[in-house]
Each structure stands twice: as structure tokens, then as C-alpha cells.
Write a protein that holds these residues in place. Sequence first.
Motif, PDB file in Angstrom:
ATOM      1  N   ALA A  96     -37.459  23.731 -30.477  1.00 43.08           N
ATOM      2  CA  ALA A  96     -36.188  23.676 -29.738  1.00 43.08           C
ATOM      3  C   ALA A  96     -35.256  24.801 -30.185  1.00 43.08           C
ATOM      4  O   ALA A  96     -34.527  25.383 -29.385  1.00 43.08           O
TER       5      ALA A  96
ATOM      6  N   GLU B 124     -36.983  24.212 -24.165  1.00 44.53           N
ATOM      7  CA  GLU B 124     -36.264  23.087 -23.553  1.00 44.53           C
ATOM      8  C   GLU B 124     -37.046  21.786 -23.577  1.00 44.53           C
ATOM      9  O   GLU B 124     -36.480  20.719 -23.803  1.00 44.53           O
TER      10      GLU B 124
ATOM     11  N   PHE C   1     -36.844  20.174 -26.882  1.00 45.63           N
ATOM     12  CA  PHE C   1     -35.526  19.578 -27.112  1.00 45.63           C
ATOM     13  C   PHE C   1     -35.373  18.288 -26.304  1.00 45.63           C
ATOM     14  O   PHE C   1     -34.859  17.285 -26.803  1.00 45.63           O
ATOM     15  N   LEU C   2     -35.853  18.331 -25.060  1.00 52.68           N
ATOM     16  CA  LEU C   2     -35.740  17.131 -24.215  1.00 52.68           C
ATOM     17  C   LEU C   2     -36.512  15.970 -24.851  1.00 52.68           C
ATOM     18  O   LEU C   2     -36.052  14.827 -24.841  1.00 52.68           O
TER      19      LEU C   2
ATOM     20  N   PHE D 197     -34.427  14.646 -27.563  1.00 52.60           N
ATOM     21  CA  PHE D 197     -33.227  14.007 -27.050  1.00 52.60           C
ATOM     22  C   PHE D 197     -33.537  12.664 -26.397  1.00 52.60           C
ATOM     23  O   PHE D 197     -32.807  11.682 -26.573  1.00 52.60           O
ATOM     24  N   MET D 198     -34.652  12.618 -25.664  1.00 53.69           N
ATOM     25  CA  MET D 198     -35.026  11.361 -24.987  1.00 53.69           C
ATOM     26  C   MET D 198     -35.278  10.243 -25.993  1.00 53.69           C
ATOM     27  O   MET D 198     -35.102   9.071 -25.689  1.00 53.69           O
TER      28      MET D 198
ATOM     29  N   GLN E  21     -31.577   9.122 -26.573  1.00 54.98           N
ATOM     30  CA  GLN E  21     -30.583   9.040 -25.492  1.00 54.98           C
ATOM     31  C   GLN E  21     -30.073   7.611 -25.255  1.00 54.98           C
ATOM     32  O   GLN E  21     -28.903   7.416 -24.908  1.00 54.98           O
ATOM     33  N   GLU E  22     -30.934   6.626 -25.458  1.00 54.18           N
ATOM     34  CA  GLU E  22     -30.483   5.244 -25.215  1.00 54.18           C
ATOM     35  C   GLU E  22     -29.464   4.817 -26.267  1.00 54.18           C
ATOM     36  O   GLU E  22     -28.477   4.146 -25.958  1.00 54.18           O
TER      37      GLU E  22
ATOM     38  N   TYR F 260     -26.258   6.467 -25.316  1.00 54.82           N
ATOM     39  CA  TYR F 260     -25.626   5.798 -24.163  1.00 54.82           C
ATOM     40  C   TYR F 260     -24.945   4.502 -24.607  1.00 54.82           C
ATOM     41  O   TYR F 260     -23.791   4.237 -24.236  1.00 54.82           O
TER      42      TYR F 260
ATOM     43  N   LEU G  82     -22.609   7.824 -19.200  1.00 55.90           N
ATOM     44  CA  LEU G  82     -23.622   8.803 -18.771  1.00 55.90           C
ATOM     45  C   LEU G  82     -23.101  10.227 -18.906  1.00 55.90           C
ATOM     46  O   LEU G  82     -23.848  11.145 -19.267  1.00 55.90           O
TER      47      LEU G  82
ATOM     48  N   VAL H 191     -23.655  11.151 -22.397  1.00 58.32           N
ATOM     49  CA  VAL H 191     -25.065  11.504 -22.645  1.00 58.32           C
ATOM     50  C   VAL H 191     -25.307  12.949 -22.211  1.00 58.32           C
ATOM     51  O   VAL H 191     -25.872  13.762 -22.957  1.00 58.32           O
ATOM     52  N   GLN H 192     -24.825  13.276 -21.016  1.00 57.52           N
ATOM     53  CA  GLN H 192     -25.037  14.638 -20.496  1.00 57.52           C
ATOM     54  C   GLN H 192     -24.329  15.675 -21.373  1.00 57.52           C
ATOM     55  O   GLN H 192     -24.895  16.714 -21.716  1.00 57.52           O
TER      56      GLN H 192
ATOM     57  N   ALA I 218     -26.110  16.154 -24.636  1.00 57.78           N
ATOM     58  CA  ALA I 218     -27.311  16.994 -24.443  1.00 57.78           C
ATOM     59  C   ALA I 218     -26.899  18.460 -24.360  1.00 57.78           C
ATOM     60  O   ALA I 218     -27.518  19.343 -24.971  1.00 57.78           O
ATOM     61  N   TYR I 219     -25.821  18.683 -23.630  1.00 54.35           N
ATOM     62  CA  TYR I 219     -25.321  20.045 -23.440  1.00 54.35           C
ATOM     63  C   TYR I 219     -24.876  20.671 -24.773  1.00 54.35           C
ATOM     64  O   TYR I 219     -25.317  21.764 -25.147  1.00 54.35           O
TER      65      TYR I 219
ATOM     66  N   PHE J 248     -27.886  21.039 -27.364  1.00 55.43           N
ATOM     67  CA  PHE J 248     -28.866  22.093 -27.072  1.00 55.43           C
ATOM     68  C   PHE J 248     -28.276  23.466 -27.390  1.00 55.43           C
ATOM     69  O   PHE J 248     -28.962  24.362 -27.879  1.00 55.43           O
TER      70      PHE J 248
END
Lengths: 206, 192
Positions: free
Chosen positions: B16, B21, B24-25, B28-29, B32-33, B36, B50, B53-54, B57-58, B61
Amino acid sequence: MNEIKKQINRIDIPNNITMRSKAGISKARNGILFNKKKWPIYIIPLAIALLLLTIYIPNNLMHQPTTQYIEGDYAIDVFNRNEVVGFADNVFIGKVTKKLQTINLRYPETQFSVEVKSNIKGNLSGEITVNQQAGYEDERLFIYEGDKLLEEGESYMFATRFMEGEGWHTAIPIGGDVPIKNEKEEKELIKNYTNSFKNEIPFKGN
Amino acid sequence: MDYLEVNIIKHLVEKAKNGNESAFLEIFMHYQEDIYRMAFLYLNNSNDALDVVQDTAYQSFKAIKYLKEASYVKTWLIKIAINCSLNVLRKRKKVLPLRVEYEELGSEKLRFEDFTDLSLTLKELIEILDEGEKTIIFLRFYQDLTIREVAEILNIPLGSVKTILYRALKKLRENMKGDEDYERDQEANQSY
């Protein structure tokens, strides 16, 4: 499982959560500055503003460089000197002698040759390369809000992180590239940053 | 995390950091819960949670290249998520909620064991606790961090974490007691 955990686990996870995570990552990559949810609020005033600009602003002004703020927060509070110093590998006073190049990562980043004058944290000497997370792409300046692009011939109080792979020292925005206008300011900054070094807040992610 | 998981995360973080990407995803996944749910506790609104969360991530990263120790990725993400949530609250309230004052436990010595029988609802967690209390409750009881680790993440003294934690648990207990008293009064009224 404790009762608190049980209750928090009752919060349902929406189906589109991964889509939002992907959107965040994609936004970071592309530098898209609009919040998708809120764009309709902005788009109409923006369109009107652009129309007015086209009508009323003289042509020569239309070609002035524009500034686009790099959106969002840094990993630390860049306005908190103790956090800035704790996050930095080096804190020093340096004079920018030459702009070297601008490279385009997610945002443009600009490298400068900097002559180290004195150290507060770490022990640098001679000419080093300082990287600033800011720079021009075409005529548009990308920079963190509140930060200023470094200028040749000017001195700064730098707080930097050493990027081993690249061999340069990346300046922390705002609290890590403070311009020094005169001797009085320099003395004041030395006093403040020395004090922050004594009270530095180490970064947990280290 | 077990040894294998640590190594997988470490490998993914390295990828990452080089701009991968997908790696990293994948990291992050994994979290993520948790992000949230934590945001929902603060904001009590799915859309805003949400957004957090976004935004997390932003932010993460963009900053992943500065993460030197891969094993801290989870607490690092949580810290960014806390900041993102507080930013939303700050915009809502125009105040900075989590400036934890330096507090010491007074003469009242409370033991965590006193609260093991605590029964509560999600609504109570959201409505009764302030932002600082929610943060510490979440980190301590949902993320299973030690009090020392919570203090380190939030950069506040150990004593303050203990004080806020006990205060939060006490609030929840008092609320529970209030509910019981109310129910008892209702029952008594019905019996007359």
C-alpha cells in the motif's frame, strides 16, 4: 462477549460500506475534491460564479494561477507544535537555496535544496533536499490550506520526516514549514520549538 | 492478531505504501466495520457514519506512506477515524468536543468489577455518553485495548482515561437504576 460489545455489534453495517471505502481511496488517488453527497449544494452557486467570472473578469486576470487546497486532515494536528515535533524526525532552521523539481504523485510535490543552519531535533548538516507536499500542476497550485509554497532565498523553521526510499526530508505542512522573516521571529521560533521538543507528543503510528 | 495475520498485514502495508490500491483496500476492508460502528456511536446517523468511513479511507490512503510500523495500522486507522468523526461533530456543534481535561479520581474509588453486571442498550450508549466517554468506552470495551493503550492513542494521561471510563460506566449504571426505579413506580401505581 461484554454487554457493551454486544450492543455496539447491534449497529447494522450498510451494504454499500465497501463502495464508500473504495470511493475514499479513489478520491485520494484522483484528488477529487467534491463530496459526492453534497455536490448539488455547491454546483449551482459554482456555476453562477463561473459564469460571472467569465463575463466580468478581464482576460489577463483569467490566466492568473489558481489555488486548489489539498483536502482533509493530516495524520496529526498540524497546528499543534508538540504533535508536529513528535511526528518529525528532524526539526531545524534552514534556508531554501534552490527549487529543484516538481513531481506529480497524488498531488504535486516540490523538492527544494535547503541549507541547514541549526538543529533543534536531530542532527542535519550542509545541503539537504526538502520535499513539500505542494506544487504547481499547469497553472494550478495544490497546497494544504494555511500552508505556503516555499520560496528561494527564504529561511524557515522546518519539521520534517525522512523518506528513506526517496532520500529526501518531507516537510510537515503548516507547523513544519514556518517562514522566518527576521531575527526576532527566529529567536521566538527557536524558543517555541525547543520547548515543544521537550514536550513532544510522539506519534503512535511510529 | 496471530503471527500469520501480522505478516499478511505487514506485507499489504508495504504494498500500500508503494501506492497499491488493492492492497490498501484489503487492509481497510478488514477494519471498515469497526470504523463505521465507532462513527455511528458518535454521530447516530448512518449517512454521516458512511461519510466518516469514506473520509477515513481517503485520509489514510493519502498518509499511508508515513506509517512506519505496520502492526499499528489498526490503531492508526482508528485514530484517523476518531479525528474524522470529531470533525463532523465540530462542524455540527461548532465546538471541539474531545479536549479531555486533566482529571484525577477523587475520594470516590470505583472498581471496574462494580460494573460487570451492567445491562444497557445501544440507545443509552449513544444518548447518555459524551464524545470523550464514547471514545474511551469504544476503545476499551469494543477494541479491547488496555487503559494504557487508550491513553497512548488519545495522548492523554492514564489517570484521565480511568476517570472518564469510570464516569461513563457510572452514568450508564445510574441511568439503568433510574429506569428500574421508574418501572417499579409504574408497577406500584398499577397495583393501587
